[in-house]
Scaffold this motif. Sequence first.
Motif: not given
Length: 169
Positions: A2-19, A31-42
């Motif tokens: 599935g799509e990889i989402l990222a969250s944390g203090p390193n992720v920007f909050a959004g685009y200024l004045a572009d909702l 939760w930022f959409r990275t555009g990457d697809l992946g999976f978690l292994d066991g």
Amino acid sequence: FGEILASGPNVFAGYLADLAASAAAFAEPGWFRTGDLGFLDGEGYLHIVGRANETLVLPDGKKLFPEEVEARYAGISFVKEIAVLLQDGVLAGLVVPDPEAIRIQGASRVEGLLREEIERIAATLRPHERLSGFAITTEPLPRTQLGKVKRHLLPDIYARARAGQRQHH
């Protein structure tokens, strides 16, 4: 996968004045959409398998990561570069031959040799990964500064290469 989402203090909050851009970039707040697809292994390790925007969806709905298929065909000794694309609903290859390797092999029938090698490799792949045709070009494949193929430019190069060929594959 599935799509990889990222969250944390390193992720920007959004685009200024572009909702609208901010809404598209985030699955939900924080939760930022990275555009990457992946999976978690066991064991909890993340494996990245490709980019969402580079995934090819075949007419039967099967999904294909072009870089994986290209890596399999790239083993052909007289191929300098190869890229795969969807052309008229089928998987096709755009091949840049390696003139030096062809010269060393003393090959005069480049198209025939390529066809034989592509068919040899195709026999080891799943049916939806097999090329249904190919075109030969001497143009280097267009790449970004990071070396990624600019896939949106491939159909035009493919069409030019096919128009310049005498035989159909």
